[in-house]
Design an enzyme around this catalytic site. Structure first.
Site, PDB file in Angstrom:
ATOM      1  N   ASP A  19       0.829  -1.210   0.000  1.00  0.00           N
ATOM      2  CA  ASP A  19       0.000   0.000   0.000  1.00  0.00           C
ATOM      3  C   ASP A  19       0.861   1.258   0.000  1.00  0.00           C
ATOM      4  O   ASP A  19       2.003   1.245   0.476  1.00  0.00           O
ATOM      5  CB  ASP A  19      -0.917  -0.018   1.239  1.00  0.00           C
ATOM      6  N   HIS A  36       2.778   3.219  -8.929  1.00  0.00           N
ATOM      7  CA  HIS A  36       2.502   1.794  -9.163  1.00  0.00           C
ATOM      8  C   HIS A  36       3.682   1.145  -9.893  1.00  0.00           C
ATOM      9  O   HIS A  36       4.077   0.022  -9.594  1.00  0.00           O
ATOM     10  CB  HIS A  36       1.218   1.628  -9.970  1.00  0.00           C
ATOM     11  N   LEU A 130       9.725 -21.260  -4.253  1.00  0.00           N
ATOM     12  CA  LEU A 130       8.795 -20.333  -3.596  1.00  0.00           C
ATOM     13  C   LEU A 130       7.394 -20.403  -4.216  1.00  0.00           C
ATOM     14  O   LEU A 130       7.237 -20.383  -5.435  1.00  0.00           O
ATOM     15  CB  LEU A 130       9.327 -18.896  -3.737  1.00  0.00           C
TER      16      LEU A 130
HETATM   17  C1  IPE Z   1      -5.512  -2.637  -0.350  1.00  0.00           C
HETATM   18  O1  IPE Z   1      -5.170  -1.306  -0.443  1.00  0.00           O
HETATM   19  C2  IPE Z   1      -5.506  -3.286  -1.700  1.00  0.00           C
HETATM   20  C3  IPE Z   1      -4.203  -3.503  -2.311  1.00  0.00           C
HETATM   21  C4  IPE Z   1      -3.049  -3.188  -1.783  1.00  0.00           C
HETATM   22  C5  IPE Z   1      -4.241  -4.150  -3.590  1.00  0.00           C
HETATM   23  P1  IPE Z   1      -6.246  -0.144  -0.636  1.00  0.00           P
HETATM   24  O2  IPE Z   1      -5.470   1.101  -0.760  1.00  0.00           O
HETATM   25  O3  IPE Z   1      -7.155  -0.490  -1.759  1.00  0.00           O
HETATM   26  O4  IPE Z   1      -7.069  -0.220   0.716  1.00  0.00           O
HETATM   27  P2  IPE Z   1      -7.841   0.909   1.530  1.00  0.00           P
HETATM   28  O5  IPE Z   1      -8.812   1.550   0.582  1.00  0.00           O
HETATM   29  O6  IPE Z   1      -6.818   1.905   2.001  1.00  0.00           O
HETATM   30  O7  IPE Z   1      -8.476   0.199   2.668  1.00  0.00           O
HETATM   31  C1  IPE Z   2      -1.396   0.269  -3.377  1.00  0.00           C
HETATM   32  O1  IPE Z   2      -1.173   1.642  -3.409  1.00  0.00           O
HETATM   33  C2  IPE Z   2      -1.607  -0.305  -4.748  1.00  0.00           C
HETATM   34  C3  IPE Z   2      -2.967  -0.822  -4.998  1.00  0.00           C
HETATM   35  C4  IPE Z   2      -4.014  -0.654  -4.232  1.00  0.00           C
HETATM   36  C5  IPE Z   2      -3.138  -1.572  -6.197  1.00  0.00           C
HETATM   37  P1  IPE Z   2      -2.385   2.671  -3.469  1.00  0.00           P
HETATM   38  O2  IPE Z   2      -2.735   2.934  -4.886  1.00  0.00           O
HETATM   39  O3  IPE Z   2      -3.504   2.200  -2.622  1.00  0.00           O
HETATM   40  O4  IPE Z   2      -1.707   3.959  -2.845  1.00  0.00           O
HETATM   41  P2  IPE Z   2      -2.360   4.959  -1.813  1.00  0.00           P
HETATM   42  O5  IPE Z   2      -2.854   4.145  -0.667  1.00  0.00           O
HETATM   43  O6  IPE Z   2      -3.468   5.662  -2.524  1.00  0.00           O
HETATM   44  O7  IPE Z   2      -1.241   5.877  -1.428  1.00  0.00           O
HETATM   45 MG    MG Z   3      -4.014   2.463  -0.668  1.00  0.00          MG
END
Ligand code: IPE
Ligand code: IPE
Ligand code: MG
Length: 239
Positions: A19, A36, A130
């Protein structure tokens, strides 16, 4: 890099909620898509280290059932990165003996992602290294409901009876069938929630939350998370 903790204390199954890509990009004055992309770069050494350190299974949250609610172009960028990841890395992963499994509803992802993922699973299914599980269009509630449906269908067809349904039968219908339960759950970016990831499998997982956004998740941060895990006293309800 040498083992950060004694081999006997290594978790068998590590799950990571990657995240903070968006916030990382914003902090660098860049579009979310760049975060990303850098997230995929950060992932590569972590996969290698899991293999080198004898971790049996690594499960990554790549895209949740809720992530479809993001802007269309971001969804497209994330989907594009999945295919790019496999196209670029599949030879190396296969050579390293990595066995790839997708967790989630693949029927609900665009055809090119589905086909790429299916090919990666097919090509690596007999590899003994793995176990790399990638959660794509994955939701923990959806997974549990799906398992219940599958068991109900087996009961309806006479293949089994309700009395046959125990934890073992239930676990056999989860996407993670055959894998050990999660020992260590890591979430980056300072958020301290599960966001519908591996609800069943995390029953006795240790949670380690790190402040770094995912693109900054380095081998050193991973080693520190393993060290924190190794210091926990896992009691599983006993004294
Ligand atoms: C969880 O992160 C999903 C992934 C890392 C793929 P999100 O960014 O979507 O989750 P919330 O919205 O902060 O709970
Ligand atoms: C995690 O990073 C990647 C996915 C959910 C696919 P985010 O895109 O959720 O990044 P933030 O949380 O908005 O910073
Ligand atoms: Mg996020």
């Amino acid at each position: 890099m040498e083992l950060p903790i004694p081999a006997a204390l290594m978790p068998r199954h590590v799950a990571i909620i990657m995240d903070g890509n968006g916030r990382w990009a914003k902090a660098h004055g860049m579009p979310r898509a760049w975060g990303h992309r850098q997230g995929v770069v950060a992932l590569e050494p972590i996969i290698s280290l899991c293999g080198a350190w004898g971790i049996e299974a690594l499960t990554l949250f790549a895209f949740s059932t809720e992530n479809w609610a993001r802007p269309k172009d971001e969804v497209a960028q994330l989907m594009g990165l999945i295919v790019e990841f496999f196209n670029k890395k599949i030879d190396e992963l296969d050579q390293k003996g990595v066995c790839i499994r997708m967790l989630g509803d693949l029927a609900g992802v665009p055809q090119v992602q589905r086909e790429t993922a299916r090919q990666a699973m097919e090509r690596t299914k007999n590899n003994a290294g793995l176990k790399l599980n990638i959660a794509l269009n994955y939701g923990g509630r959806q997974e549990i409901v799906r398992a219940a449906q599958r068991l109900a269908a087996k009961c309806a067809s006479g293949e089994m009876t309700p009395e046959d349904i125990g934890e073992t039968a239930f676990e056999g219908e989860l996407y993670t069938s055959g894998l050990p339960m999660v020992d260590l759950l890591i979430r980056t970016s300072g958020e301290e929630r599960l966001s519908n990831f591996l609800l069943y499998q995390c029953a006795y997982a240790e949670f380690v939350f790190v402040k770094e956004n995912w693109p900054d998740f380095s081998p050193a941060v991973f080693a520190a998370a393993l060290d924190a895990y190794a210091r926990r006293d896992r009691r599983f309800g006993k004294v």
